[in-house]
Motif scaffolding. Structure first.
Motif, PDB file in Angstrom:
ATOM      1  N   ALA A 404       0.816  -1.223   0.000  1.00  0.00           N
ATOM      2  CA  ALA A 404       0.000   0.000   0.000  1.00  0.00           C
ATOM      3  C   ALA A 404       0.846   1.267   0.000  1.00  0.00           C
ATOM      4  O   ALA A 404       0.488   2.269  -0.630  1.00  0.00           O
ATOM      5  CB  ALA A 404      -0.952  -0.003   1.194  1.00  0.00           C
ATOM      6  N   VAL A 405       1.995   1.225   0.685  1.00  0.00           N
ATOM      7  CA  VAL A 405       2.860   2.419   0.745  1.00  0.00           C
ATOM      8  C   VAL A 405       3.375   2.767  -0.647  1.00  0.00           C
ATOM      9  O   VAL A 405       3.386   3.941  -1.046  1.00  0.00           O
ATOM     10  CB  VAL A 405       4.037   2.195   1.724  1.00  0.00           C
ATOM     11  N   GLU A 406       3.801   1.738  -1.406  1.00  0.00           N
ATOM     12  CA  GLU A 406       4.306   1.983  -2.767  1.00  0.00           C
ATOM     13  C   GLU A 406       3.210   2.607  -3.632  1.00  0.00           C
ATOM     14  O   GLU A 406       3.468   3.527  -4.419  1.00  0.00           O
ATOM     15  CB  GLU A 406       4.785   0.676  -3.414  1.00  0.00           C
ATOM     16  N   GLU A 407       1.972   2.113  -3.466  1.00  0.00           N
ATOM     17  CA  GLU A 407       0.851   2.648  -4.247  1.00  0.00           C
ATOM     18  C   GLU A 407       0.604   4.118  -3.886  1.00  0.00           C
ATOM     19  O   GLU A 407       0.398   4.957  -4.760  1.00  0.00           O
ATOM     20  CB  GLU A 407      -0.427   1.822  -3.989  1.00  0.00           C
ATOM     21  N   ALA A 408       0.631   4.413  -2.597  1.00  0.00           N
ATOM     22  CA  ALA A 408       0.415   5.802  -2.145  1.00  0.00           C
ATOM     23  C   ALA A 408       1.528   6.711  -2.661  1.00  0.00           C
ATOM     24  O   ALA A 408       1.283   7.841  -3.103  1.00  0.00           O
ATOM     25  CB  ALA A 408       0.356   5.855  -0.622  1.00  0.00           C
ATOM     26  N   ASN A 409       2.767   6.190  -2.631  1.00  0.00           N
ATOM     27  CA  ASN A 409       3.922   6.995  -3.066  1.00  0.00           C
ATOM     28  C   ASN A 409       3.850   7.378  -4.541  1.00  0.00           C
ATOM     29  O   ASN A 409       4.370   8.418  -4.946  1.00  0.00           O
ATOM     30  CB  ASN A 409       5.231   6.262  -2.776  1.00  0.00           C
ATOM     31  N   LYS A 410       3.180   6.546  -5.355  1.00  0.00           N
ATOM     32  CA  LYS A 410       3.014   6.888  -6.780  1.00  0.00           C
ATOM     33  C   LYS A 410       2.192   8.167  -6.918  1.00  0.00           C
ATOM     34  O   LYS A 410       2.514   9.055  -7.716  1.00  0.00           O
ATOM     35  CB  LYS A 410       2.319   5.743  -7.528  1.00  0.00           C
ATOM     36  N   HIS A 411       1.104   8.251  -6.147  1.00  0.00           N
ATOM     37  CA  HIS A 411       0.260   9.458  -6.177  1.00  0.00           C
ATOM     38  C   HIS A 411       1.053  10.678  -5.671  1.00  0.00           C
ATOM     39  O   HIS A 411       0.978  11.765  -6.248  1.00  0.00           O
ATOM     40  CB  HIS A 411      -0.982   9.276  -5.297  1.00  0.00           C
ATOM     41  N   VAL A 412       1.798  10.462  -4.577  1.00  0.00           N
ATOM     42  CA  VAL A 412       2.570  11.573  -3.990  1.00  0.00           C
ATOM     43  C   VAL A 412       3.601  12.080  -5.001  1.00  0.00           C
ATOM     44  O   VAL A 412       3.725  13.285  -5.239  1.00  0.00           O
ATOM     45  CB  VAL A 412       3.265  11.132  -2.682  1.00  0.00           C
ATOM     46  N   LYS A 413       4.335  11.143  -5.618  1.00  0.00           N
ATOM     47  CA  LYS A 413       5.391  11.536  -6.565  1.00  0.00           C
ATOM     48  C   LYS A 413       4.812  12.281  -7.763  1.00  0.00           C
ATOM     49  O   LYS A 413       5.356  13.320  -8.181  1.00  0.00           O
ATOM     50  CB  LYS A 413       6.159  10.293  -7.037  1.00  0.00           C
ATOM     51  N   GLU A 414       3.702  11.794  -8.323  1.00  0.00           N
ATOM     52  CA  GLU A 414       3.094  12.456  -9.486  1.00  0.00           C
ATOM     53  C   GLU A 414       2.762  13.908  -9.146  1.00  0.00           C
ATOM     54  O   GLU A 414       3.071  14.832  -9.907  1.00  0.00           O
ATOM     55  CB  GLU A 414       1.818  11.704  -9.912  1.00  0.00           C
ATOM     56  N   THR A 415       2.145  14.111  -7.981  1.00  0.00           N
ATOM     57  CA  THR A 415       1.713  15.464  -7.604  1.00  0.00           C
ATOM     58  C   THR A 415       2.917  16.356  -7.300  1.00  0.00           C
ATOM     59  O   THR A 415       2.971  17.508  -7.732  1.00  0.00           O
ATOM     60  CB  THR A 415       0.759  15.400  -6.389  1.00  0.00           C
ATOM     61  N   GLN A 416       3.879  15.825  -6.555  1.00  0.00           N
ATOM     62  CA  GLN A 416       5.086  16.615  -6.240  1.00  0.00           C
ATOM     63  C   GLN A 416       5.833  16.998  -7.518  1.00  0.00           C
ATOM     64  O   GLN A 416       6.313  18.132  -7.646  1.00  0.00           O
ATOM     65  CB  GLN A 416       6.001  15.815  -5.309  1.00  0.00           C
ATOM     66  N   ASP A 417       5.926  16.067  -8.460  1.00  0.00           N
ATOM     67  CA  ASP A 417       6.637  16.339  -9.711  1.00  0.00           C
ATOM     68  C   ASP A 417       5.956  17.447 -10.513  1.00  0.00           C
ATOM     69  O   ASP A 417       6.627  18.319 -11.076  1.00  0.00           O
ATOM     70  CB  ASP A 417       6.724  15.067 -10.569  1.00  0.00           C
TER      71      ASP A 417
END
Length: 602
Positions: A404-417
């Motif tokens: 679940a953490v990896e899945e959440a991190n994908k959303h975080v990275k997209e938005t931060q980028d």
């Protein structure tokens, strides 16, 4: 969408209904809604809010014309206070106002088809009237400030009339601005007059305050846009999405407040917002005031930052609370990984009541991440819900939801980028180049949109860059996604009546929190067939040199849009070559005695 039902059954019983129960009990004590609200607000505030209500529905009417309608309603309020059993006194407040509007002589002459609303039954009649409100209408001339001594004499001789005129002026220009905000702006305006009118040089003092007053006007516009967006979320996506967004935001702002208190407050805010969105400004003001008073009575529970706000006069508290800084996060909050991912019994907590489990997840995640946008938090929560729905059906759920953490991190990275890329562009290349880049991208995504509208959208997005990219890094994401969501929602509203293309339709049918990533990822519209070449679209003449700088800049941007519409597959390099050639041509020809001849040759 079920995860967005944020109020668990227990909280519904124990707290969320408490406000409705209080209201039912309170209304049982008051046979007459108008008498009840008049007694709550007192005459001056009741009069002001009545004027706001009429000015927002009847935007073309004069102050004097609306004053007669205000007098009718205030007279009725006095009558009902004296005798709550009188026949007209039991009417709901919206009915009182709309009945008064429908009795206006020659309503059709001024408002055309709006007069047809009067034939409908409530609440359809009200929804009909709301659909005719015009934001920042062009039929109202710009406000002209009277001479300084005139304002001060008016304030001294008839304070109520001067402030009545102020709320009328703001309300008719901002028909979606909620009345508590207008009353707050009126208080700011009066404070400016109080400090200037005793001065020996009133004009100089007021001139110094002009900046403050123009800031008040701009803030009125911005608050109006935000509140209209909130109403749109409530109307289009329903109370679950509205409450999810509010719970995330309030958990970020009040991270020390208990979960139960925030759930109750979110539910109450939704109830009051609903009244405000429906144009029911008397109940909106009264119930909002009650909500703020309740919050101030528990300020120690909510936030240490509320104390200065709660010491202000009631009418000034709302703005102060809205603008208050986030409270400091509690120290040593435990990691969420153990409770929501490593615990092998997550499904046992999730399955009996998805909504209670996920609403607490929103609360816990939000209070740990004040730097994230609420939209990102909702995307992460939706992703987690989808994962649990899948995993809890398997033989070994814990293994399944372990990533679940990896899945959440994908959303975080997209938005931060997205935020980093755009703010780096804005801060490195400046406003003009940032706008050009946006126009190129969005003309390729939706070339069917008119040139003027694309320029308008580009300018709004550039304003977001200007506002948000100058903030500290931890505030940029929240700022950017909030304002971009407003722009995208406006685009999607236009799309409903004038479809743009399949890509835009698809993004506009996404969940509220997923729209921005969808628009960001949207590519060139490959189905678009460019219109035939029209020489008039590329008409260069002497005006391109003599026009004021802003007009000249707009003209060049429109040329860029029209060029891309005809060649949407052009590469960045090709566009740059043409743009550089154009700049060289303009630099050369604008210095010539015969500009038109030079442009023709070039």
């Amino acid at each position: 969408m079920k995860w967005l039902t944020l109020i668990s059954f227990i909280f519904l019983l124990s707290s969320a209904r408490s406000r409705n129960l209080q209201r039912i009990a309170r209304d049982a004590d008051h046979k007459s809604p108008i008498a009840h609200r008049f007694n709550d607000l007192k005459e001056e505030t009741f009069k002001a809010v009545t004027m706001i209500t009429f000015a927002q529905y009847l935007q073309k009417c004069s102050y004097d014309g609306l004053s007669k309608l205000v007098k009718d309603v205030v007279d009725l309020a006095h009558k009902c206070v004296a005798n709550e059993d009188a026949p007209e006194c039991t009417k709901p407040l919206p009915t009182v106002f709309l009945d008064e509007i429908c009795q206006v002589e020659k309503l059709r002459d001024s408002y055309g088809d709006m007069a047809d609303c009067c034939a409908k039954a409530d609440p359809e009649r009200n929804h009909c009237f709301l659909s005719f409100k015009v934001h920042q209408p062009d039929f109202i001339p710009p406000y002209q400030r009277p001479a300084a001594d005139v304002i001060c004499n008016e304030y001294k001789d008839d304070r109520v009339q001067l402030l009545g005129n102020f709320v009328y002026t703001v309300a008719r220009r901002n028909p979606f601005l909620h009345a508590p905000a207008i009353l707050g702006l009126a208080a700011e305006y009066e404070n400016a007059l109080k400090s200037c009118c005793p001065e020996s040089d009133i004009g100089a003092c007021l001139d110094a305050k002009v900046q403050q007053i123009s800031v008040i006007k701009e803030r009125a516009k911005m608050i109006g846009v935000k509140q209209q967006h909130g109403c749109r979320i409530l109307e289009k996506y329903g109370q679950r999405t509205f409450e999810a967004n509010k719970l995330a935001r309030m958990s970020q702002k009040y991270p020390n407040a208990p979960f139960e208190e925030l759930v109750k407050m979110v539910h109450d805010v939704k109830d009051v917002y609903k009244e405000c969105c429906e144009g029911d400004m008397i109940e909106c003001v009264d119930d909002w005031s009650e909500l703020v008073t309740s919050m101030c009575s528990k300020q120690d529970v909510f936030s240490s930052k509320l104390k200065p706000c709660c010491e202000k006069p009631v009418v000034e508290r709302t703005k102060c609370i809205m603008e208050a800084e986030f409270d400091d996060k509690p120290d040593n909050l435990p990691s969420l990984v153990e409770k929501y991912i490593q615990d092998k019994e997550v499904c046992k907590s999730y399955e009996p009541n998805h909504d209670a489990f996920l609403s607490e997840f929103v609360y816990e995640y939000s209070r740990r991440h004040p730097e994230f946008s609420t939209q990102l938090i909702l995307r992460i929560t939706k992703g987690y819900e989808t994962l649990l729905d899948k995993c809890c059906k398997t033989d070994n759920p814990a293994d399944c939801y372990g990533n679940a953490v990896e899945e959440a991190n994908k959303h975080v990275k997209e938005t931060q980028d997205v935020v980093k890329t755009n703010c780096d562009l804005f801060n490195t290349h400046g406003e003009a180049d940032f706008l050009k880049g946006l126009l190129i991208r969005y003309t390729k995504k939706m070339p069917q949109v008119s040139t003027d509208t694309l320029l308008e959208i580009g300018k709004k997005m550039t304003a977001v860059g200007k506002k948000c990219c100058s903030l500290p890094e931890e505030k940029r994401m929240s700022c950017s996604e909030h304002y971009l969501s407003i722009i995208i929602e406006d685009m999607c509203k236009r799309q409903e009546s004038t479809p743009i293309n399949d890509q835009v339709s698809q993004c506009c049918s996404e969940l509220y929190s997923y729209r921005r990533p969808c628009f960001t990822a949207m590519g060139v519209d490959t189905k678009f067939v460019p219109p035939p070449f029209d020489p008039n679209m590329f008409n260069f003449d002497e005006k391109m040199c003599s026009a004021p700088p802003a007009e000249r800049e707009a003209g060049q941007m429109k040329l860029l849009i029209n060029l891309i519409k005809r060649k949407p597959q052009m590469t960045e390099e090709q566009i740059k070559t043409i743009a550089d050639g154009f700049t060289t041509m303009m630099d050369k020809c604008c210095k010539q005695s015969n500009v038109d001849e030079c442009l023709g040759e070039e």
